[in-house]
Design an enzyme around this catalytic site. Structure first.
Site, PDB file in Angstrom:
ATOM      1  N   ALA A   9     -18.857 -11.362  24.670  1.00  0.00           N
ATOM      2  CA  ALA A   9     -19.778 -10.359  24.123  1.00  0.00           C
ATOM      3  C   ALA A   9     -20.138  -9.318  25.185  1.00  0.00           C
ATOM      4  O   ALA A   9     -20.249  -8.124  24.883  1.00  0.00           O
ATOM      5  CB  ALA A   9     -21.032 -11.036  23.578  1.00  0.00           C
ATOM      6  N   GLY A  12     -17.142  -7.140  25.355  1.00  0.00           N
ATOM      7  CA  GLY A  12     -17.036  -6.404  24.097  1.00  0.00           C
ATOM      8  C   GLY A  12     -18.044  -5.277  24.006  1.00  0.00           C
ATOM      9  O   GLY A  12     -17.746  -4.190  23.508  1.00  0.00           O
ATOM     10  N   ASP A  13     -19.261  -5.511  24.499  1.00  0.00           N
ATOM     11  CA  ASP A  13     -20.294  -4.481  24.506  1.00  0.00           C
ATOM     12  C   ASP A  13     -19.848  -3.286  25.345  1.00  0.00           C
ATOM     13  O   ASP A  13     -20.002  -2.134  24.940  1.00  0.00           O
ATOM     14  CB  ASP A  13     -21.594  -5.071  25.050  1.00  0.00           C
ATOM     15  CG  ASP A  13     -22.700  -4.055  25.140  1.00  0.00           C
ATOM     16  OD1 ASP A  13     -23.138  -3.548  24.086  1.00  0.00           O
ATOM     17  OD2 ASP A  13     -23.139  -3.756  26.274  1.00  0.00           O
ATOM     18  N   ALA A  14     -19.247  -3.566  26.485  1.00  0.00           N
ATOM     19  CA  ALA A  14     -18.764  -2.484  27.360  1.00  0.00           C
ATOM     20  C   ALA A  14     -17.608  -1.729  26.720  1.00  0.00           C
ATOM     21  O   ALA A  14     -17.550  -0.495  26.779  1.00  0.00           O
ATOM     22  CB  ALA A  14     -18.343  -3.060  28.712  1.00  0.00           C
ATOM     23  N   SER A  17     -18.982   0.418  23.922  1.00  0.00           N
ATOM     24  CA  SER A  17     -19.722   1.542  24.494  1.00  0.00           C
ATOM     25  C   SER A  17     -18.778   2.646  24.960  1.00  0.00           C
ATOM     26  O   SER A  17     -19.012   3.830  24.715  1.00  0.00           O
ATOM     27  CB  SER A  17     -20.584   1.051  25.660  1.00  0.00           C
ATOM     28  OG  SER A  17     -21.309   2.114  26.227  1.00  0.00           O
TER      29      SER A  17
END
Length: 124
Positions: A9, A12-14, A17
């Site tokens: 996660a 994945g967030d990076a 973004s």
């Protein structure tokens, strides 16, 4: 590859973004305030949870992808999104874990396919 739900996660967030930021540049946005406001539509737990629910209800993810989604969804976390309930937050974490898994597993075509679907849904 580290397949911890929280690690996936985090990655994945990076990845998401960066996708959102590149998309805003492609659209010609240059004002930071506008870019920040637009990015929230994509990175919010609510938007991510809604898209993940769409994928799940339409059988749009494979059994293997489901494993990594669940790994993120079920990961223990001490924090929670400010503007989301716990269920939305967990689903969004699963969404980000799926994104992280696809990126780390070099499944860029699949990641781009889902990104296009996500953009379309968010922009409705």
């Amino acid at each position: 590859m580290n397949d911890s739900g929280n690690v996936l996660a985090f990655i994945g967030d990076a990845v998401l973004s960066l996708q959102v930021r590149e998309y805003m540049v492609e659209l010609g946005q240059t004002r930071l305030k506008t870019m920040q406001e637009t990015s929230i539509k994509f990175v919010s737990a609510r938007a991510q949870a809604e898209f993940m629910n769409y994928l799940l209800s339409n059988d749009e993810i494979s059994e293997n992808e489901m494993i990594y989604y669940k790994r993120g969804r079920n990961a223990k976390s001490r924090s929670m999104a400010k503007n989301a309930d716990m269920l939305e937050y967990r689903i969004a974490t699963g969404f980000e874990a799926l994104w992280g898994y696809l990126h780390l597993d070099d499944q860029e075509d699949r990641l781009n396919e889902l990104w296009l679907m996500f953009k379309e849904q968010v922009e409705l």
